[in-house]
Design a protein around this motif. Structure first.
Motif, PDB file in Angstrom:
ATOM      1  N   ALA A   1       8.674  -4.196  12.479  1.00 32.60           N
ATOM      2  CA  ALA A   1       9.768  -5.072  12.041  1.00 32.60           C
ATOM      3  C   ALA A   1      10.723  -4.327  11.108  1.00 32.60           C
ATOM      4  O   ALA A   1      11.930  -4.581  11.123  1.00 32.60           O
ATOM      5  CB  ALA A   1       9.198  -6.321  11.350  1.00 32.60           C
ATOM      6  N   SER A   2      10.213  -3.397  10.316  1.00 32.49           N
ATOM      7  CA  SER A   2      11.059  -2.683   9.341  1.00 32.49           C
ATOM      8  C   SER A   2      12.281  -2.087  10.013  1.00 32.49           C
ATOM      9  O   SER A   2      13.403  -2.159   9.500  1.00 32.49           O
ATOM     10  CB  SER A   2      10.275  -1.556   8.669  1.00 32.49           C
ATOM     11  OG  SER A   2       9.130  -2.035   8.028  1.00 32.49           O
TER      12      SER A   2
ATOM     13  N   GLU B   1       9.822 -13.303   9.779  1.00 31.49           N
ATOM     14  CA  GLU B   1       8.766 -14.247  10.181  1.00 31.49           C
ATOM     15  C   GLU B   1       7.558 -13.510  10.746  1.00 31.49           C
ATOM     16  O   GLU B   1       6.886 -13.977  11.671  1.00 31.49           O
ATOM     17  CB  GLU B   1       9.362 -15.255  11.188  1.00 31.49           C
ATOM     18  CG  GLU B   1      10.512 -16.069  10.558  1.00 31.49           C
ATOM     19  CD  GLU B   1      11.190 -17.078  11.486  1.00 31.49           C
ATOM     20  OE1 GLU B   1      11.437 -16.750  12.661  1.00 31.49           O
ATOM     21  OE2 GLU B   1      11.481 -18.202  11.022  1.00 31.49           O
ATOM     22  N   VAL B   2       7.267 -12.338  10.177  1.00 32.96           N
ATOM     23  CA  VAL B   2       6.186 -11.512  10.738  1.00 32.96           C
ATOM     24  C   VAL B   2       4.803 -12.119  10.508  1.00 32.96           C
ATOM     25  O   VAL B   2       3.841 -11.728  11.168  1.00 32.96           O
ATOM     26  CB  VAL B   2       6.223 -10.056  10.201  1.00 32.96           C
ATOM     27  CG1 VAL B   2       7.545  -9.394  10.537  1.00 32.96           C
ATOM     28  CG2 VAL B   2       5.951  -9.979   8.713  1.00 32.96           C
ATOM     29  N   TYR B   3       4.708 -13.076   9.580  1.00 35.52           N
ATOM     30  CA  TYR B   3       3.401 -13.704   9.341  1.00 35.52           C
ATOM     31  C   TYR B   3       3.297 -15.066  10.016  1.00 35.52           C
ATOM     32  O   TYR B   3       2.534 -15.925   9.584  1.00 35.52           O
ATOM     33  CB  TYR B   3       3.138 -13.804   7.832  1.00 35.52           C
ATOM     34  CG  TYR B   3       3.054 -12.442   7.188  1.00 35.52           C
ATOM     35  CD1 TYR B   3       1.902 -11.671   7.307  1.00 35.52           C
ATOM     36  CD2 TYR B   3       4.128 -11.910   6.501  1.00 35.52           C
ATOM     37  CE1 TYR B   3       1.827 -10.400   6.760  1.00 35.52           C
ATOM     38  CE2 TYR B   3       4.066 -10.638   5.940  1.00 35.52           C
ATOM     39  CZ  TYR B   3       2.918  -9.890   6.077  1.00 35.52           C
ATOM     40  OH  TYR B   3       2.841  -8.629   5.535  1.00 35.52           O
ATOM     41  N   GLN B   4       4.084 -15.287  11.059  1.00 33.87           N
ATOM     42  CA  GLN B   4       4.126 -16.621  11.658  1.00 33.87           C
ATOM     43  C   GLN B   4       2.779 -17.080  12.204  1.00 33.87           C
ATOM     44  O   GLN B   4       2.525 -18.289  12.282  1.00 33.87           O
ATOM     45  CB  GLN B   4       5.208 -16.720  12.738  1.00 33.87           C
ATOM     46  CG  GLN B   4       5.119 -15.720  13.844  1.00 33.87           C
ATOM     47  CD  GLN B   4       6.393 -15.762  14.718  1.00 33.87           C
ATOM     48  OE1 GLN B   4       6.429 -16.453  15.726  1.00 33.87           O
ATOM     49  NE2 GLN B   4       7.424 -15.042  14.331  1.00 33.87           N
ATOM     50  N   ASP B   5       1.899 -16.167  12.555  1.00 36.38           N
ATOM     51  CA  ASP B   5       0.567 -16.580  13.026  1.00 36.38           C
ATOM     52  C   ASP B   5      -0.434 -16.711  11.880  1.00 36.38           C
ATOM     53  O   ASP B   5      -1.583 -17.101  12.103  1.00 36.38           O
ATOM     54  CB  ASP B   5       0.025 -15.557  14.033  1.00 36.38           C
ATOM     55  CG  ASP B   5       0.800 -15.593  15.345  1.00 36.38           C
ATOM     56  OD1 ASP B   5       1.263 -16.681  15.716  1.00 36.38           O
ATOM     57  OD2 ASP B   5       0.946 -14.528  15.971  1.00 36.38           O
ATOM     58  N   ASN B   6      -0.031 -16.321  10.678  1.00 40.86           N
ATOM     59  CA  ASN B   6      -0.966 -16.312   9.546  1.00 40.86           C
ATOM     60  C   ASN B   6      -0.712 -17.482   8.614  1.00 40.86           C
ATOM     61  O   ASN B   6      -0.160 -17.330   7.533  1.00 40.86           O
ATOM     62  CB  ASN B   6      -0.826 -14.996   8.772  1.00 40.86           C
ATOM     63  CG  ASN B   6      -1.147 -13.787   9.630  1.00 40.86           C
ATOM     64  OD1 ASN B   6      -0.246 -13.166  10.190  1.00 40.86           O
ATOM     65  ND2 ASN B   6      -2.408 -13.466   9.756  1.00 40.86           N
ATOM     66  N   VAL B   7      -1.117 -18.676   9.069  1.00 39.82           N
ATOM     67  CA  VAL B   7      -0.984 -19.875   8.242  1.00 39.82           C
ATOM     68  C   VAL B   7      -2.366 -20.501   8.111  1.00 39.82           C
ATOM     69  O   VAL B   7      -3.031 -20.736   9.121  1.00 39.82           O
ATOM     70  CB  VAL B   7       0.012 -20.878   8.862  1.00 39.82           C
ATOM     71  CG1 VAL B   7       0.079 -22.157   8.043  1.00 39.82           C
ATOM     72  CG2 VAL B   7       1.396 -20.239   8.954  1.00 39.82           C
ATOM     73  N   TYR B   8      -2.819 -20.705   6.869  1.00 41.75           N
ATOM     74  CA  TYR B   8      -4.211 -21.104   6.651  1.00 41.75           C
ATOM     75  C   TYR B   8      -4.349 -22.470   6.000  1.00 41.75           C
ATOM     76  O   TYR B   8      -5.335 -23.167   6.209  1.00 41.75           O
ATOM     77  CB  TYR B   8      -4.916 -20.081   5.752  1.00 41.75           C
ATOM     78  CG  TYR B   8      -4.604 -18.655   6.122  1.00 41.75           C
ATOM     79  CD1 TYR B   8      -4.957 -18.151   7.383  1.00 41.75           C
ATOM     80  CD2 TYR B   8      -3.956 -17.802   5.230  1.00 41.75           C
ATOM     81  CE1 TYR B   8      -4.659 -16.846   7.725  1.00 41.75           C
ATOM     82  CE2 TYR B   8      -3.674 -16.496   5.574  1.00 41.75           C
ATOM     83  CZ  TYR B   8      -4.017 -16.017   6.822  1.00 41.75           C
ATOM     84  OH  TYR B   8      -3.725 -14.735   7.156  1.00 41.75           O
ATOM     85  N   ALA B   9      -3.388 -22.836   5.160  1.00 41.07           N
ATOM     86  CA  ALA B   9      -3.603 -23.999   4.305  1.00 41.07           C
ATOM     87  C   ALA B   9      -3.496 -25.294   5.098  1.00 41.07           C
ATOM     88  O   ALA B   9      -2.665 -25.428   5.996  1.00 41.07           O
ATOM     89  CB  ALA B   9      -2.594 -24.010   3.162  1.00 41.07           C
TER      90      ALA B   9
ATOM     91  N   ALA C   1      19.078 -13.660  12.540  1.00 36.42           N
ATOM     92  CA  ALA C   1      18.198 -12.673  13.158  1.00 36.42           C
ATOM     93  C   ALA C   1      16.794 -12.963  12.665  1.00 36.42           C
ATOM     94  O   ALA C   1      16.579 -13.117  11.458  1.00 36.42           O
ATOM     95  CB  ALA C   1      18.618 -11.255  12.776  1.00 36.42           C
ATOM     96  N   SER C   2      15.874 -13.093  13.598  1.00 37.11           N
ATOM     97  CA  SER C   2      14.485 -13.359  13.229  1.00 37.11           C
ATOM     98  C   SER C   2      13.627 -12.164  13.646  1.00 37.11           C
ATOM     99  O   SER C   2      13.812 -11.599  14.733  1.00 37.11           O
ATOM    100  CB  SER C   2      14.007 -14.626  13.933  1.00 37.11           C
ATOM    101  OG  SER C   2      12.590 -14.646  13.969  1.00 37.11           O
ATOM    102  N   PHE C   3      12.682 -11.778  12.785  1.00 36.60           N
ATOM    103  CA  PHE C   3      11.892 -10.565  13.006  1.00 36.60           C
ATOM    104  C   PHE C   3      10.413 -10.888  13.205  1.00 36.60           C
ATOM    105  O   PHE C   3       9.872 -11.762  12.536  1.00 36.60           O
ATOM    106  CB  PHE C   3      12.054  -9.621  11.809  1.00 36.60           C
ATOM    107  CG  PHE C   3      13.500  -9.361  11.482  1.00 36.60           C
ATOM    108  CD1 PHE C   3      14.205  -8.393  12.172  1.00 36.60           C
ATOM    109  CD2 PHE C   3      14.165 -10.120  10.516  1.00 36.60           C
ATOM    110  CE1 PHE C   3      15.555  -8.162  11.905  1.00 36.60           C
ATOM    111  CE2 PHE C   3      15.512  -9.902  10.248  1.00 36.60           C
ATOM    112  CZ  PHE C   3      16.209  -8.921  10.939  1.00 36.60           C
ATOM    113  N   HIS C   4       9.804 -10.164  14.118  1.00 37.68           N
ATOM    114  CA  HIS C   4       8.362 -10.315  14.311  1.00 37.68           C
ATOM    115  C   HIS C   4       7.760  -8.930  14.571  1.00 37.68           C
ATOM    116  O   HIS C   4       8.493  -7.963  14.830  1.00 37.68           O
ATOM    117  CB  HIS C   4       8.076 -11.273  15.479  1.00 37.68           C
ATOM    118  CG  HIS C   4       6.685 -11.840  15.467  1.00 37.68           C
ATOM    119  ND1 HIS C   4       5.834 -11.723  14.390  1.00 37.68           N
ATOM    120  CD2 HIS C   4       5.973 -12.517  16.416  1.00 37.68           C
ATOM    121  CE1 HIS C   4       4.688 -12.316  14.674  1.00 37.68           C
ATOM    122  NE2 HIS C   4       4.742 -12.814  15.891  1.00 37.68           N
ATOM    123  N   SER C   5       6.452  -8.854  14.477  1.00 38.64           N
ATOM    124  CA  SER C   5       5.772  -7.560  14.460  1.00 38.64           C
ATOM    125  C   SER C   5       4.383  -7.690  15.055  1.00 38.64           C
ATOM    126  O   SER C   5       3.791  -8.761  15.029  1.00 38.64           O
ATOM    127  CB  SER C   5       5.666  -7.129  12.989  1.00 38.64           C
ATOM    128  OG  SER C   5       4.695  -6.147  12.805  1.00 38.64           O
TER     129      SER C   5
END
Lengths: 508, 508
Positions: A152-153, A265-273, A299-303
């Motif tokens: 993503a960088s 939005e690179v942490y879009q799969d990392n939701v815990y709460a 612009a939306s970013f993913h990794s």
């Protein structure tokens, strides 16, 4: 110069003559504390006695370095693409082989060794577009707007580069959250753009407040030309997950103030709460109707480095651009062509992530189990981290709702603050360095991400294996208690947030 | 703005508001001619009738896209690193497995999915250093000076970025050959540095002349601050291999004039001509004694995209820096850390290239045969290309001594020149576009690389399979004859070199 020419000549490239903007770049996640950690590892290997037996690198979101196993399916497909002779030799499931053959057919010369088109392999851009459509409940995505990238960088820096122009008061300003991921400050320094800080509200679980956005923007307009607003959601280093309402407010703000949105939005799969959900900026934008969806530039970013796969080493990712001026889109296409193409191995792995095994396919069960195991373990680690840290006096940690970091606030004794400042060091750097020397635990000082003046933090990843994380958290809290005691002869500073005392109030 | 907000708002990011330096970037190798080639391929797929049955992409040095097979050993090791379960499963030779295990042990968490250190995996930097020592007859190389990169382009841009500073007359100038590889002009435009052209001597097989270097330098000093000199050896797009004497002269010049040397040596394994040998700048520098070896600053670049392996898709490479100020070396280390690390898959493949099977090891014979087959076929193609092109009236091609390109000069009729200029197009672009439309052959106009005014060229790769290359060369020469005839009513221009007529002389 001496006559024989052997005397020391001045270098062409010196600290004085080099690019001054590069000199200003800072990147804490791999800064001096990590250099010291590497030294300590070498010393341990050489048998130097230390109060710990290993260095724990909790400084960087690098899941596999911390022992997370790669997802089998991703690697099987990759191995076949690498070495197609294995298609007949290796004992891999049918869907692995089919996926590999489909990807190879889309490569130049049917080989991952050929360059791809600069924005990425066409087929993979299509797969990414379909993935985004599924994620966003059917809102259309076009492969033309998808650019694959080297992590993503790479994509973030590319967009920032497009946005930068002007001098003096018309110099481009870019709004970034504080605390931030230091790629942003580094890229802005390098590009000689103006960094405009907006502060997340630690008291409200690092929420983004529109009033604060407005304050930062209006103040910045006095000296530069603010043109873009970056949001990191889920947050790095702060771990919060933004509400849908908040995202709507941000989009409305961007519309009103004519700002280009960068959604990391690179942490879009990392939701815990419990109760937290990831809402993509794109989806919210389109749900707000044509007034917004037809005009706000995003612009939306993913990794592939984060999520459940954690394939940092492959350097894969993508961005989707929305409402970009078609002539700028052409310029973007030209700009990425200069670097030829993103690594094809990373593109291939990205494809498998966005296009995973489906129910009924031979690899589906194992894939789903492995994915679920990673994500549920991360959720456990998030709760454990918050729990242990908040039991310690002088440490306060917001819930780790998402991403893979905790960013606890720590109180530091005035004497420690004094000592650090006398050494020209930030007090949390002093704390982190001493923590490293004494326990082998490597975390990054809050000053590397930015924080409210007079407050101190550190960022740690929640990635070490559960048992190791437990021990680590115990050691951190014990060390903090000891550190506090050793330095305590005056009043504590850094009690933080709205109630925090500034350095000045604390008499320093 | 309309009240309902639905009227077309002005974009934040437009051609007018975007980064003006990015706008200036040009990159011919993937420019409009390639865009058209892609369209033609799609049209062919859709069944549109064309005077050809396939597009031949001779525009880019992409060996595997042209059908070259990957070297087995490289891919076997890579596949094992990707999917370690194959260590027990796959029927691979022992040395493949050992190599993979050694590399995996050097990765974080023993996985290519972990980030590496930013300058690259330590073990691989050591292997590269040893490879350079062997190449240069024992002259020492230090891993500290080796930075692995995302292809050579990445490293070149990084060094240029360090070198750029100043404004007005103190703006950094960088000397580049004309013709050049357009990465250089693109990067310099992007960085807002001054491009200083020095012309290679087409009459002398594209030799580099010190008098011309001096002319270009002195003239540039009137308006900027020249600080670096780039050399591409073997040449791209020109295919010449520099003599040892020439390299010595360049080094002496750099010493006298205080210039930082950038040696683009990515084609070091691609030398075909009888009597031509690759001499590394580093080796020559050290053989010239301490006056030079102790002071001339040099960065040399290499890549896994070219050579015998042609692994472009992996985006691997390295640079070695010599005599760099240690404080600048620290800044370089910091700068590369912002992008985290080069793709680990490319690093691994690079290691296998610099550390190949040795005599007596199980894979040695096959590896050597495959390597030799690629290189000897390339040598044949180089001779074939030169031979066929030079038989054609109006085309003149220097020997392809090395690299993988021919850069023939073509005479174009004045009427064609007129027509092109009336369309605001360079005449060789007109030629190449018509060639593409009529034959499906995609080559790049000389104007994309730079050429002496009034001369016209194109760059073609020698990479298509031998039989296809032969047909292609035939078609190119036939097309040129036809093109010449169709446009010939006046005198030819572009008869080139010292004897060439300028546009003015030709009455345009």
């Amino acid at each position: 110069m001496a006559e024989n020419g052997l005397a020391q000549r001045e270098k062409v490239l010196t600290l004085e003559s080099m690019n001054p903007f590069v000199k200003k770049v800072e990147y804490a996640v791999r800064g001096p504390i990590v250099t010291r950690a590497v030294q300590l590892e070498k010393e341990l290997q050489q048998g130097v006695k230390k109060p710990f037996s290993e260095v724990i690198r909790a400084n960087i979101g690098d899941a596999q370095a911390m022992g997370q196993k790669p997802i089998t399916f991703l690697r099987q497909v990759s191995a076949l693409c690498m070495c197609p002779e294995l298609l007949t030799e290796a004992n891999f499931p049918k869907d692995v082989k089919e996926k590999a053959q489909r990807l190879l057919a889309a490569c130049g010369g049917q080989s991952v060794g050929a360059y791809s088109a600069s924005p990425g392999i066409e087929l993979i851009r299509q797969d990414v577009a379909q993935y985004i459509e599924r994620r966003d409940g059917g809102i259309p995505a076009s492969p033309e707007n998808i650019f694959l990238s080297t992590g993503a960088s790479d994509a973030i820096v590319t967009i920032l580069k497009l946005l930068v122009s002007g001098e003096g008061r018309s110099r481009t300003g870019v709004m970034i959250p504080i605390p931030q991921y230091p790629l942003y400050s580094a890229a802005l320094a390098d590009l000689n753009a103006v960094q405009i800080n907006y502060y997340l509200d630690e008291e409200k679980c690092w929420a983004l407040d529109i009033g604060e956005l407005r304050r930062a923007l209006y103040r910045a307009r006095e000296h530069c030309c603010p043109r873009a607003l970056c949001i990191i959601n889920p947050g790095n280093p702060t771990g919060q997950v933004q509400t849908r309402q908040c995202i709507e407010d941000v989009i409305r703000f961007a519309w009103e103030e004519q700002l280009f949105l960068l959604a990391d939005e690179v942490y879009q799969d990392n939701v815990y709460a419990e109760g937290s959900h990831f809402h993509s900026f794109k989806k919210v934008l389109f749900e707000m109707g044509p007034k917004y969806s037809g005009s706000v530039e995003l612009a939306s970013f993913h990794s592939i480095s984060k999520g459940f796969m954690g394939e940092c080493g492959f350097r894969g990712g993508y961005m989707e651009v929305i409402n970009m001026d078609p002539r700028v889109l052409q310029q973007l296409t030209k700009l990425v062509s200069v670097r030829l193409c993103p690594p094809v191995t990373g593109q291939v792995l990205l494809d498998v992530v966005v296009n995973p095994p489906q129910p009924g396919e031979p690899s589906y069960l194992q894939f789903s189990q492995e994915k679920q195991a990673v994500l549920s373990t991360l959720a456990k680690k998030a709760r454990l981290t918050e729990g242990v840290l908040n039991q310690a006096p002088g440490i306060r940690c917001n819930p780790v709702q998402g991403a893979m970091y905790a960013f606890p606030q720590i109180q530091l004794p005035p004497l420690a603050v004094q000592e650090a400042e006398a050494q020209g060091q930030s007090p949390d750097m002093l704390f982190c360095l001493k923590l490293l020397e004494e326990t082998g635990i490597c975390v990054v000082p809050g000053s590397g991400f930015g924080q409210k003046e007079g407050t101190f933090h550190f960022r740690m990843t929640i990635l070490p294996p559960l048992e190791k994380l437990e021990v680590m958290l115990q050691k951190v809290t014990e060390f903090h208690a000891k550190f506090t005691q050793e330095y305590s002869r005056g009043q504590l500073v850094g009690s933080g947030g709205s109630g925090g005392k500034s350095l000045k109030q604390a008499g320093l």
